[in-house]
Design a protein around this motif. Structure first.
Motif, PDB file in Angstrom:
ATOM      1  N   GLU A   1      -7.132  12.010  28.711  1.00  0.00           N
ATOM      2  CA  GLU A   1      -7.530  12.945  28.292  1.00  0.00           C
ATOM      3  C   GLU A   1      -6.659  13.044  30.490  1.00  0.00           C
ATOM      4  O   GLU A   1      -6.674  14.838  30.087  1.00  0.00           O
ATOM      5  CB  GLU A   1      -8.571  13.460  28.081  1.00  0.00           C
ATOM      6  CG  GLU A   1      -8.909  14.016  26.560  1.00  0.00           C
ATOM      7  CD  GLU A   1      -9.808  13.595  25.833  1.00  0.00           C
ATOM      8  OE1 GLU A   1     -10.222  13.704  24.773  1.00  0.00           O
ATOM      9  OE2 GLU A   1     -11.391  14.245  26.343  1.00  0.00           O
TER      10      GLU A   1
ATOM     11  N   GLU B   1     -10.236   9.011  27.030  1.00  0.00           N
ATOM     12  CA  GLU B   1     -10.781   9.554  28.061  1.00  0.00           C
ATOM     13  C   GLU B   1      -9.707   9.420  29.036  1.00  0.00           C
ATOM     14  O   GLU B   1      -9.467  10.810  30.127  1.00  0.00           O
ATOM     15  CB  GLU B   1     -12.244   9.261  28.991  1.00  0.00           C
ATOM     16  CG  GLU B   1     -12.712   9.871  29.252  1.00  0.00           C
ATOM     17  CD  GLU B   1     -13.165  11.499  29.514  1.00  0.00           C
ATOM     18  OE1 GLU B   1     -13.751  11.578  27.798  1.00  0.00           O
ATOM     19  OE2 GLU B   1     -13.361  12.667  29.986  1.00  0.00           O
TER      20      GLU B   1
ATOM     21  N   HIS C   1     -16.832  11.319  34.244  1.00  0.00           N
ATOM     22  CA  HIS C   1     -16.608  11.299  32.969  1.00  0.00           C
ATOM     23  C   HIS C   1     -17.422  10.885  32.137  1.00  0.00           C
ATOM     24  O   HIS C   1     -18.370  11.401  31.297  1.00  0.00           O
ATOM     25  CB  HIS C   1     -15.059  12.152  32.081  1.00  0.00           C
ATOM     26  CG  HIS C   1     -14.689  13.016  33.165  1.00  0.00           C
ATOM     27  ND1 HIS C   1     -14.583  14.059  32.442  1.00  0.00           N
ATOM     28  CD2 HIS C   1     -14.104  13.329  34.239  1.00  0.00           C
ATOM     29  CE1 HIS C   1     -14.178  14.878  32.764  1.00  0.00           C
ATOM     30  NE2 HIS C   1     -13.518  15.076  34.131  1.00  0.00           N
TER      31      HIS C   1
ATOM     32  N   GLU D   1     -20.324  12.754  30.604  1.00  0.00           N
ATOM     33  CA  GLU D   1     -19.754  12.518  29.068  1.00  0.00           C
ATOM     34  C   GLU D   1     -20.527  11.925  28.481  1.00  0.00           C
ATOM     35  O   GLU D   1     -20.444  12.430  27.283  1.00  0.00           O
ATOM     36  CB  GLU D   1     -18.961  13.302  29.385  1.00  0.00           C
ATOM     37  CG  GLU D   1     -17.879  14.173  28.034  1.00  0.00           C
ATOM     38  CD  GLU D   1     -16.162  14.004  28.241  1.00  0.00           C
ATOM     39  OE1 GLU D   1     -16.450  14.077  29.956  1.00  0.00           O
ATOM     40  OE2 GLU D   1     -15.818  14.161  27.406  1.00  0.00           O
TER      41      GLU D   1
ATOM     42  N   GLU E   1      -9.861  19.194  31.809  1.00  0.00           N
ATOM     43  CA  GLU E   1     -11.148  17.612  31.927  1.00  0.00           C
ATOM     44  C   GLU E   1     -11.582  18.528  33.016  1.00  0.00           C
ATOM     45  O   GLU E   1     -13.238  17.833  33.523  1.00  0.00           O
ATOM     46  CB  GLU E   1     -10.696  16.787  32.392  1.00  0.00           C
ATOM     47  CG  GLU E   1      -9.891  16.035  31.441  1.00  0.00           C
ATOM     48  CD  GLU E   1     -11.418  15.457  30.238  1.00  0.00           C
ATOM     49  OE1 GLU E   1     -11.753  15.204  30.804  1.00  0.00           O
ATOM     50  OE2 GLU E   1     -10.896  15.847  29.133  1.00  0.00           O
TER      51      GLU E   1
ATOM     52  N   GLU F   1     -14.436  20.861  31.742  1.00  0.00           N
ATOM     53  CA  GLU F   1     -15.215  20.400  30.963  1.00  0.00           C
ATOM     54  C   GLU F   1     -16.619  19.843  32.088  1.00  0.00           C
ATOM     55  O   GLU F   1     -18.089  19.968  31.608  1.00  0.00           O
ATOM     56  CB  GLU F   1     -14.738  19.354  30.076  1.00  0.00           C
ATOM     57  CG  GLU F   1     -15.575  18.794  29.782  1.00  0.00           C
ATOM     58  CD  GLU F   1     -14.932  16.706  29.198  1.00  0.00           C
ATOM     59  OE1 GLU F   1     -14.642  16.955  27.114  1.00  0.00           O
ATOM     60  OE2 GLU F   1     -14.368  16.441  29.820  1.00  0.00           O
TER      61      GLU F   1
END
Ligand SMILES: [Zn+2]
Length: 240
Positions: free
Chosen positions: A95, A92, A137, A141, A103, A106
């Motif tokens: 990314e 993560e 995140h 996520e 991101e 997302e």
């Protein structure tokens, strides 16, 4: 606003309570293991011999061996879970560094799934990204809370302790009761304790209590019957 995509318990207090209950339940199950495995050993040896020294030696060895094995198993399992989580966190981070725009999209999409309007989701995503992009995140996520990762050592220690607490019950019963009633009293104490821990574990896990307790009592009784039989046969055959 209610989140229609409530796939996980995102409410922080509920999450912590759930984790605490899970840990408590793991402790109760660890105690069960201690009760059954050490009871099976001391009942088996007591069926073969009235020699208290032999019974205590076998029981202590079973207690220590079982506690170490439980701790080791827990250490390995929690460590590998942590490795997986670490790898996900590293991915993560990468990314976020390499493609921040994707991101952000997302994160926006994840908040839209939870029921926020496109504009609000975008705003939430932008503000959280500015505040702590990685934490945002991980939470939304991957459902990882970096502050709440269980340490493998802690998990290992608590399972060894709960196993030992359970194991002390049959040890004390077999040592403190006179030889003539030793096995009977230990078996009864163990089955009563299993009824209690089975009920408690089911309660903590929200499962039917009677069924859980019955399963444990039957399983425990079978284990004790099996080792008692082996002890009797070996004792009668003059092996011990
Ligand atoms: Zn992400």
């Amino acid at each position: 606003m209610d989140s229609p995509g409530a796939l996980h318990t995102d409410e922080p207090h509920g999450d912590n309570l759930g984790q605490r209950l899970n840990r408590l339940r793991a402790g109760v199950l660890g105690a069960n293991d201690g009760i059954v495995s050490v009871a099976a050993v001391v009942v088996g040896v007591a069926a073969a011999t009235t020699d208290l020294g032999a019974i205590i030696t076998a029981g202590s060895a079973a207690l220590v061996g079982g506690a170490v094995s439980m701790a080791l198993g827990e250490y390995v399992s929690v460590s590998s879970q942590r490795d997986t989580e670490r790898a996900l966190i590293a991915k993560e981070q990468r990314e976020l560094a390499e493609m921040p725009d994707e991101e952000l999209d997302e994160l926006t999409a994840l908040y839209r799934q939870r029921g926020l309007s496109p504009a609000t989701a975008r705003r939430v995503a932008e503000e959280l990204t500015a505040h702590d992009a990685l934490a945002a995140h991980l939470e939304v996520e991957l459902h990882i809370d970096q502050e709440d990762l269980v340490s493998p050592w802690q998990a290992a220690l608590s399972s060894a302790v709960s196993f030992t607490i359970g194991a002390l019950l049959p040890m004390l019963a077999i040592v403190l009761v006179p030889a003539s009633a030793r096995i009977a009293v230990t078996v009864i104490a163990v089955l009563v304790a299993l009824a209690g821990t089975g009920t408690l574990a089911a309660r903590l896990g929200g499962a039917p209590k009677l069924r859980a307790a019955t399963r444990l009592i039957v399983g425990g009784a079978l284990a004790l019957a099996a080792t008692w039989l082996i002890g009797m046969l070996l004792g009668t055959a003059g092996v011990v």
